[in-house]
Design a protein around this motif. Sequence first.
Motif, mmCIF file in Angstrom:
data_model
loop_
_atom_site.group_PDB
_atom_site.id
_atom_site.type_symbol
_atom_site.label_atom_id
_atom_site.label_comp_id
_atom_site.label_asym_id
_atom_site.label_seq_id
_atom_site.Cartn_x
_atom_site.Cartn_y
_atom_site.Cartn_z
ATOM 1 N N ALA A 52 15.398 5.977 -40.396
ATOM 2 C CA ALA A 52 14.064 5.546 -40.802
ATOM 3 C C ALA A 52 13.786 6.183 -42.152
ATOM 4 N N ILE A 85 10.772 -3.642 -46.926
ATOM 5 C CA ILE A 85 10.321 -2.441 -46.214
ATOM 6 C C ILE A 85 9.059 -1.928 -46.900
ATOM 7 N N ASP A 86 7.959 -1.981 -46.173
ATOM 8 C CA ASP A 86 6.682 -1.537 -46.730
ATOM 9 C C ASP A 86 6.656 -0.022 -46.902
ATOM 10 N N TYR A 89 5.787 1.840 -43.687
ATOM 11 C CA TYR A 89 6.610 1.634 -42.488
ATOM 12 C C TYR A 89 7.397 2.910 -42.169
ATOM 13 N N LEU A 93 15.027 1.361 -39.714
ATOM 14 C CA LEU A 93 15.453 0.267 -40.589
ATOM 15 C C LEU A 93 16.339 -0.658 -39.773
ATOM 16 N N LEU A 116 20.336 -1.212 -49.312
ATOM 17 C CA LEU A 116 18.913 -0.906 -49.493
ATOM 18 C C LEU A 116 18.667 -0.571 -50.957
#
Length: 148
Positions: A52, A85-86, A89, A93, A116
């Motif tokens: 994450a 991806i905010d 958040y 992932l 990413l």
Amino acid sequence: MKLQIKILDPKIREKMPSYASLGSAGLDLRAVMDEPLVLQPGETKLIKTGLAIYIGDPGYAALILPRSGLGHKHGIVLGNLVGLIDSDYQGELMVSCWNRSQTPFTIEPMERIAQLVIVPVVQPTFEVVDEFVATERGTDGFGSSGRH
Ligand SMILES: O=c1ccn([C@H]2C[C@H](O)[C@@H](COP(=O)(O)OP(=O)(O)OP(=O)(O)O)O2)c(=O)[nH]1
Ligand SMILES: [Mg+2]
């Protein structure tokens, strides 16, 4: 920029994302799973990455993009085409893997399946107007300038 990252699956600890070269824009994300996963032609599966991130600053976001080799050679792209991806958040992932090819494809545990990219974001305020200042293009679009 410092990015907070949480390890949600200990298997990822030895294989943390890192920039492969000085100029790399993307960090490869791995498929965290115990068994190989066969993606049938046309099939889409949501795959955990064991990670994450918390971006925190609304001036940034992250994009999940396909890896070029997997996408071009094997038709393994993203079910959502691009993952956004905010900055607020905090969950795992997740990568939506879509086999757009005619051939089954096996994803191996810990295989690098997507990448990413951290990007700057602007959240503008809106100014409602009746008319825009005229430009040469105006409302012309969608091929209006021809092909060659
Ligand atoms: O490929 C992706 C896309 C999104 N997300 C996470 C991060 C993102 O901040 C959140 C919501 O994504 P998005 O806003 O694109 O989806 P939505 O369908 O609009 O869901 P929501 O109603 O939660 O905003 O899901 C992923 O983990 N992987
Ligand atoms: Mg949303």
